[in-house]
Design an enzyme around this catalytic site. Structure first.
Site, PDB file in Angstrom:
ATOM      1  N   ILE A 133      -4.880  59.474  32.222  1.00 25.14           N
ATOM      2  CA  ILE A 133      -4.094  59.271  30.619  1.00 25.14           C
ATOM      3  C   ILE A 133      -3.377  60.647  30.760  1.00 25.14           C
ATOM      4  CG2 ILE A 133      -3.997  59.455  28.189  1.00 25.14           C
ATOM      5  CD1 ILE A 133      -5.725  56.736  28.289  1.00 25.14           C
ATOM      6  N   GLY A 140      -8.478  66.796  29.007  1.00 28.66           N
ATOM      7  CA  GLY A 140      -8.910  65.888  29.612  1.00 28.66           C
ATOM      8  C   GLY A 140      -7.759  66.064  31.318  1.00 28.66           C
ATOM      9  N   HIS A 159       9.867  48.882  59.398  1.00 28.83           N
ATOM     10  CA  HIS A 159      10.390  50.557  59.589  1.00 28.83           C
ATOM     11  C   HIS A 159      11.980  51.086  58.510  1.00 28.83           C
ATOM     12  CE1 HIS A 159      12.408  54.124  61.302  1.00 28.83           C
ATOM     13  NE2 HIS A 159      12.531  53.897  61.368  1.00 28.83           N
ATOM     14  N   GLU A 183      -9.120  70.918  31.961  1.00 27.54           N
ATOM     15  CA  GLU A 183     -10.070  70.446  32.116  1.00 27.54           C
ATOM     16  C   GLU A 183     -11.508  70.978  32.112  1.00 27.54           C
ATOM     17  OE1 GLU A 183     -10.401  66.711  32.940  1.00 27.54           O
ATOM     18  OE2 GLU A 183     -12.714  67.506  34.403  1.00 27.54           O
ATOM     19  N   THR A 223      -0.951  41.340  18.058  1.00 25.09           N
ATOM     20  CA  THR A 223       0.083  40.977  19.317  1.00 25.09           C
ATOM     21  C   THR A 223      -1.023  40.908  19.912  1.00 25.09           C
ATOM     22  OG1 THR A 223       0.271  43.068  19.756  1.00 25.09           O
ATOM     23  CG2 THR A 223       2.539  41.877  18.981  1.00 25.09           C
TER      24      THR A 223
HETATM   25  P1  FAD Z   1      -8.493  45.651  26.224  1.00 26.48           P
HETATM   26  O1  FAD Z   1      -7.011  45.667  26.733  1.00 26.48           O
HETATM   27  O2  FAD Z   1      -8.899  47.137  25.258  1.00 26.48           O
HETATM   28  O3  FAD Z   1      -7.822  44.683  24.700  1.00 26.48           O
HETATM   29  C1  FAD Z   1      -9.397  43.560  23.673  1.00 26.48           C
HETATM   30  C2  FAD Z   1      -8.729  43.358  22.710  1.00 26.48           C
HETATM   31  O4  FAD Z   1      -9.886  42.897  21.755  1.00 26.48           O
HETATM   32  C3  FAD Z   1      -8.067  44.657  21.918  1.00 26.48           C
HETATM   33  O5  FAD Z   1      -7.138  43.938  21.674  1.00 26.48           O
HETATM   34  C4  FAD Z   1      -8.644  44.530  20.428  1.00 26.48           C
HETATM   35  O6  FAD Z   1      -8.016  44.552  19.240  1.00 26.48           O
HETATM   36  C5  FAD Z   1      -9.589  43.107  20.795  1.00 26.48           C
HETATM   37  N1  FAD Z   1     -11.111  43.072  20.067  1.00 26.48           N
HETATM   38  C6  FAD Z   1     -12.111  43.919  19.867  1.00 26.48           C
HETATM   39  N2  FAD Z   1     -13.099  43.562  19.321  1.00 26.48           N
HETATM   40  C7  FAD Z   1     -12.564  42.582  18.380  1.00 26.48           C
HETATM   41  C8  FAD Z   1     -13.304  41.442  17.962  1.00 26.48           C
HETATM   42  N3  FAD Z   1     -14.292  41.618  17.336  1.00 26.48           N
HETATM   43  N4  FAD Z   1     -12.321  40.294  17.189  1.00 26.48           N
HETATM   44  C9  FAD Z   1     -11.447  40.135  17.566  1.00 26.48           C
HETATM   45  N5  FAD Z   1     -10.708  41.292  19.125  1.00 26.48           N
HETATM   46  C10 FAD Z   1     -11.438  42.167  19.482  1.00 26.48           C
HETATM   47  N6  FAD Z   1      -4.953  50.350  33.365  1.00 26.48           N
HETATM   48  C11 FAD Z   1      -4.506  49.937  34.069  1.00 26.48           C
HETATM   49  O7  FAD Z   1      -5.223  48.887  35.029  1.00 26.48           O
HETATM   50  N7  FAD Z   1      -3.234  49.833  34.556  1.00 26.48           N
HETATM   51  C12 FAD Z   1      -2.742  50.715  33.918  1.00 26.48           C
HETATM   52  O8  FAD Z   1      -1.949  51.414  34.443  1.00 26.48           O
HETATM   53  C13 FAD Z   1      -3.710  51.524  32.553  1.00 26.48           C
HETATM   54  N8  FAD Z   1      -2.859  52.311  31.910  1.00 26.48           N
HETATM   55  C14 FAD Z   1      -3.131  52.561  30.864  1.00 26.48           C
HETATM   56  C15 FAD Z   1      -3.097  53.545  29.674  1.00 26.48           C
HETATM   57  C16 FAD Z   1      -3.595  53.855  28.332  1.00 26.48           C
HETATM   58  C17 FAD Z   1      -2.437  54.640  27.603  1.00 26.48           C
HETATM   59  C18 FAD Z   1      -4.759  53.502  28.314  1.00 26.48           C
HETATM   60  C19 FAD Z   1      -5.357  53.880  26.828  1.00 26.48           C
HETATM   61  C20 FAD Z   1      -5.172  52.314  29.198  1.00 26.48           C
HETATM   62  C21 FAD Z   1      -4.380  52.210  30.414  1.00 26.48           C
HETATM   63  N9  FAD Z   1      -5.403  51.550  31.333  1.00 26.48           N
HETATM   64  C22 FAD Z   1      -4.703  50.972  32.750  1.00 26.48           C
HETATM   65  C23 FAD Z   1      -6.379  51.199  31.446  1.00 26.48           C
HETATM   66  C24 FAD Z   1      -6.248  49.000  30.440  1.00 26.48           C
HETATM   67  O9  FAD Z   1      -5.430  49.719  29.593  1.00 26.48           O
HETATM   68  C25 FAD Z   1      -7.642  48.879  30.222  1.00 26.48           C
HETATM   69  O10 FAD Z   1      -8.490  48.839  31.707  1.00 26.48           O
HETATM   70  C26 FAD Z   1      -8.168  47.334  29.944  1.00 26.48           C
HETATM   71  O11 FAD Z   1      -6.202  46.856  28.484  1.00 26.48           O
HETATM   72  C27 FAD Z   1      -8.557  46.386  29.878  1.00 26.48           C
HETATM   73  O12 FAD Z   1      -8.797  44.964  29.303  1.00 26.48           O
HETATM   74  P2  FAD Z   1      -9.464  44.530  28.267  1.00 26.48           P
HETATM   75  O13 FAD Z   1      -9.127  42.957  28.115  1.00 26.48           O
HETATM   76  O14 FAD Z   1     -10.633  44.963  28.840  1.00 26.48           O
HETATM   77  O15 FAD Z   1      -9.957  45.038  26.930  1.00 26.48           O
HETATM   78  P1  NAD Z   2     -10.943  59.274  32.672  1.00 26.51           P
HETATM   79  O1  NAD Z   2     -12.167  59.312  31.891  1.00 26.51           O
HETATM   80  O2  NAD Z   2      -9.595  59.193  33.825  1.00 26.51           O
HETATM   81  O3  NAD Z   2     -10.839  61.410  32.222  1.00 26.51           O
HETATM   82  C1  NAD Z   2     -10.849  61.799  31.002  1.00 26.51           C
HETATM   83  C2  NAD Z   2     -10.946  63.604  31.899  1.00 26.51           C
HETATM   84  O4  NAD Z   2     -11.604  64.544  30.546  1.00 26.51           O
HETATM   85  C3  NAD Z   2     -12.513  63.959  32.655  1.00 26.51           C
HETATM   86  O5  NAD Z   2     -11.768  64.830  33.865  1.00 26.51           O
HETATM   87  C4  NAD Z   2     -13.493  64.670  32.298  1.00 26.51           C
HETATM   88  O6  NAD Z   2     -13.692  65.172  33.126  1.00 26.51           O
HETATM   89  C5  NAD Z   2     -12.532  64.788  31.359  1.00 26.51           C
HETATM   90  N1  NAD Z   2     -12.744  65.335  29.478  1.00 26.51           N
HETATM   91  C6  NAD Z   2     -13.646  64.853  29.351  1.00 26.51           C
HETATM   92  N2  NAD Z   2     -14.678  65.592  28.519  1.00 26.51           N
HETATM   93  C7  NAD Z   2     -14.099  66.748  28.521  1.00 26.51           C
HETATM   94  C8  NAD Z   2     -13.734  68.320  27.255  1.00 26.51           C
HETATM   95  N3  NAD Z   2     -14.750  67.495  26.178  1.00 26.51           N
HETATM   96  N4  NAD Z   2     -13.475  68.448  27.492  1.00 26.51           N
HETATM   97  C9  NAD Z   2     -12.147  68.876  28.288  1.00 26.51           C
HETATM   98  N5  NAD Z   2     -12.282  68.026  29.699  1.00 26.51           N
HETATM   99  C10 NAD Z   2     -13.087  66.835  29.682  1.00 26.51           C
HETATM  100  O7  NAD Z   2     -10.242  58.751  30.769  1.00 26.51           O
HETATM  101  P2  NAD Z   2      -8.968  59.124  30.231  1.00 26.51           P
HETATM  102  O8  NAD Z   2      -8.202  59.732  31.449  1.00 26.51           O
HETATM  103  O9  NAD Z   2      -8.985  59.110  28.916  1.00 26.51           O
HETATM  104  O10 NAD Z   2      -9.049  57.602  30.943  1.00 26.51           O
HETATM  105  C11 NAD Z   2      -9.595  56.283  29.828  1.00 26.51           C
HETATM  106  C12 NAD Z   2      -9.963  54.940  31.199  1.00 26.51           C
HETATM  107  O11 NAD Z   2      -8.396  54.597  31.271  1.00 26.51           O
HETATM  108  C13 NAD Z   2      -9.894  55.161  32.110  1.00 26.51           C
HETATM  109  O12 NAD Z   2     -11.112  55.138  32.775  1.00 26.51           O
HETATM  110  C14 NAD Z   2      -8.983  54.879  33.362  1.00 26.51           C
HETATM  111  O13 NAD Z   2      -9.254  53.902  34.150  1.00 26.51           O
HETATM  112  C15 NAD Z   2      -7.908  54.176  32.191  1.00 26.51           C
HETATM  113  N6  NAD Z   2      -6.734  54.496  32.214  1.00 26.51           N
HETATM  114  C16 NAD Z   2      -6.100  53.982  33.275  1.00 26.51           C
HETATM  115  C17 NAD Z   2      -5.030  53.845  34.114  1.00 26.51           C
HETATM  116  C18 NAD Z   2      -4.173  53.241  35.470  1.00 26.51           C
HETATM  117  O14 NAD Z   2      -4.743  52.780  35.813  1.00 26.51           O
HETATM  118  N7  NAD Z   2      -3.257  54.267  35.981  1.00 26.51           N
HETATM  119  C19 NAD Z   2      -4.042  54.728  33.257  1.00 26.51           C
HETATM  120  C20 NAD Z   2      -4.400  55.592  32.156  1.00 26.51           C
HETATM  121  C21 NAD Z   2      -5.767  54.738  32.055  1.00 26.51           C
END
Ligand code: FAD
Ligand code: NAD
Length: 465
Positions: free
Chosen positions: A184, A180, A444, A203, A39
């Protein structure tokens, strides 16, 4: 064009790639997007932003009903958890939104090349055994979970999981250990705590949420503790082994010292994400990655190879969906000969816990390194709407340059901080001073009035405190 199959070929259909493809097509360029997943929508729509928010939203309601927040407003309920149905609405949300991107591709005449792409040369990629030549190639392959040596993730077993596994747990674990204390870990840890799990966050650093403002990190830690999360700061996990239906973790002080063990029903590994470049055969395109495995670009998102561009999580900067989207638009506009710019100094970030945590611009620590600052703070306890809604936790902090009064950063902890931060980002994009915000009429009673009051506090004149 005769020699080329496409003007633009995007690799990856996450928020960076699919947005770039749609904008390129809107600008009249013949566009394709290769995606290997079944997807569209990338990490964000399939296993990231959207499914995590579906579980956060639903679990927030559950806790409000179960934990007494509703009783405080005269609503007495005894909720019963139907985890299957909760997962069902998560799956529906993902299905609806990923299907929506497929519709937008069709509407904008973007060809979806189904399969994983790899470079054959500087202007040709292969997808599912077929070669496509494109004038411009955008790498938008995103990121994947960073593995932790000694802790092997197996999402199928549901004992040691990554974020994807933690979204899909079939039952509420009695004890979840989160490795961590970043975004997340705190978001998904909150989901399972609200549904009944005891959650321990391990952490490595001395405080959670690295990269955020110091006051915000401290206050957030206090609030999460009050909610019942346990924290082991300055601690590292050296191994986790599955024994029967449990995992046994070995922990050590980050600075070294005696090891201890901890038992968990589920372990969530959330220590960060790393860029996806394996399998792209970047060497065939002449592209090298930096020490962190990222692809470096210029301000216009062009790589060192003319005609090859990169955006989103695969390049340096915060790994955020909205950053990837804005880069996708700017990159497509640059390819079309327009001027596409992203102001990387004004990228808001939000943690969707309860309360939400949000910030934009510099932290107080970063701002002080650059020069003299003035800081205004206003507690949510003194905001009429937050108080009336029984949401007393948190504050807003406005950081301004001491001489020019220009706003350098805004940080909030509030139930709706993610919505509130948009006005701060917009004000900063327009070069606002704290006085500009203080003299802007805010409706407000709204939580946003706390931003106005914090801005007033920069010059020492808030009204309601
Ligand atoms: P991605 O979304 O990772 O998309 C890359 C796509 O490329 C993937 O679908 C992959 O299958 C495809 N791909 C990879 N290699 C190839 C290839 N060789 N050929 C074809 N396709 C390929 N960010 C926020 O701003 N707000 C949030 O609330 C938030 N929540 C998150 C919660 C979780 C659990 C996680 C894991 C991440 C979250 N993030 C959030 C981070 C956010 O998902 C990413 O920053 C964002 O998706 C990055 O977008 P992108 O397009 O760079 O890559
Ligand atoms: P993060 O970088 O936010 O946090 C990772 C944490 O793990 C840090 O606090 C780090 O000090 C700790 N850590 C690293 N190695 C460790 C170890 N060996 N033992 C214990 N702690 C350790 O990474 P994440 O939470 O995995 O998220 C990944 C990315 O996804 C982030 O860059 C974030 O921007 C993106 N994301 C964004 C949202 C959002 O915007 N709401 C939500 C989810 C994810």
């Amino acid at each position: 064009m005769a020699d080329y199959d496409y003007d633009v070929l995007v690799i990856g259909a996450g928020p960076g790639g699919y947005v770039a493809a749609i904008r390129a097509a809107q600008l009249g360029l013949k566009t394709a997007c290769a995606e290997g997943r079944e997807t569209l929508g990338g990490t964000c729509l399939n296993v990231g932003c959207i499914p995590s928010k579906a579980m956060l939203h639903a679990s927030e309601y559950f806790e409000a009903a179960a934990g007494g927040a509703m009783a405080a407003m005269g609503i007495k309920v005894k909720p019963e958890l139907d985890l299957g149905a909760m997962h069902g609405q998560r799956i529906d949300a993902v299905k609806g939104l990923t299907g929506g991107i497929e519709y937008l591709f069709k509407k904008n005449k973007v060809d979806w090349l189904k399969g994983y792409a790899q470079f054959a040369s500087k202007d040709t990629v292969e997808v599912a055994g077929k070669a496509y030549r494109a004038k411009n190639i955008i790498i938008a392959t995103g990121s994947s979970v960073t593995p932790l040596p000694g802790v092997e993730v197996d999402n199928d077993k549901q004992i040691i999981v990554d974020s994807t596994g933690a979204l899909e747990l079939a039952k509420v674990p009695a004890h979840m250990v989160v490795i961590g204390g970043g975004v997340i870990g705190l978001e998904l840890g909150s989901v399972w705590r609200r549904l009944g799990a005891k959650v321990t966050v391990v952490e490595f650093l001395d405080q959670i949420l690295p990269g955020m403002d110091g006051d915000v990190r401290k206050e957030a830690n206090k609030i999460f503790k009050k909610q019942g999360m346990d924290f082991k700061l300055k601690t590292k996990v050296t191994s986790a082994t599955v024994k029967g239906k449990k995992a046994v973790l070995t922990l050590e002080p980050a600075a070294g010292g005696d090891a201890e063990t901890l038992e968990a029903d589920v372990v969530l590994v959330s220590i960060g994400r790393r860029p996806n470049t394996d399998g792209l055969a970047l060497d065939k395109a002449g592209i090298a990655v930096n020490q962190r495995g990222q692809i470096e670009t210029d301000h216009d998102f062009s790589t060192q190879v003319p005609g090859i561009w990169a955006i989103g999580d695969v390049i340096p900067g915060p790994m955020l969906a909205h950053k990837a989207e804005d880069e996708g638009i700017a990159c497509a506009e640059n390819i079309a000969g327009l001027t596409g710019i992203v102001n990387h100094d004004v990228i808001p970030s939000v943690v969707y816990t309860w309360p939400e945590i949000a910030g934009v611009g510099l932290t107080e620590e970063q701002a002080k390194e650059k020069g003299e600052v003035k800081v205004g703070k206003f507690p949510m306890l003194a905001n009429s709407r937050a108080k009336t809604n029984h949401e007393p936790d948190g504050f807003v902090k406005v950081i301004a340059d001491a001489k020019s009064d220009r706003v350098l950063g805004v940080w909030c902890i509030a139930s709706v901080a993610g919505t509130m931060i948009a006005q701060a980002a917009q004000a900063m994009e327009f070069g606002a001073t704290s006085e500009d915000i203080a003299y802007t009429c805010h409706a407000h009673p709204t939580h946003s009035e706390a931003i106005k009051e914090a801005a007033m506090a920069v010059t020492g004149k808030p009204i309601h405190i």
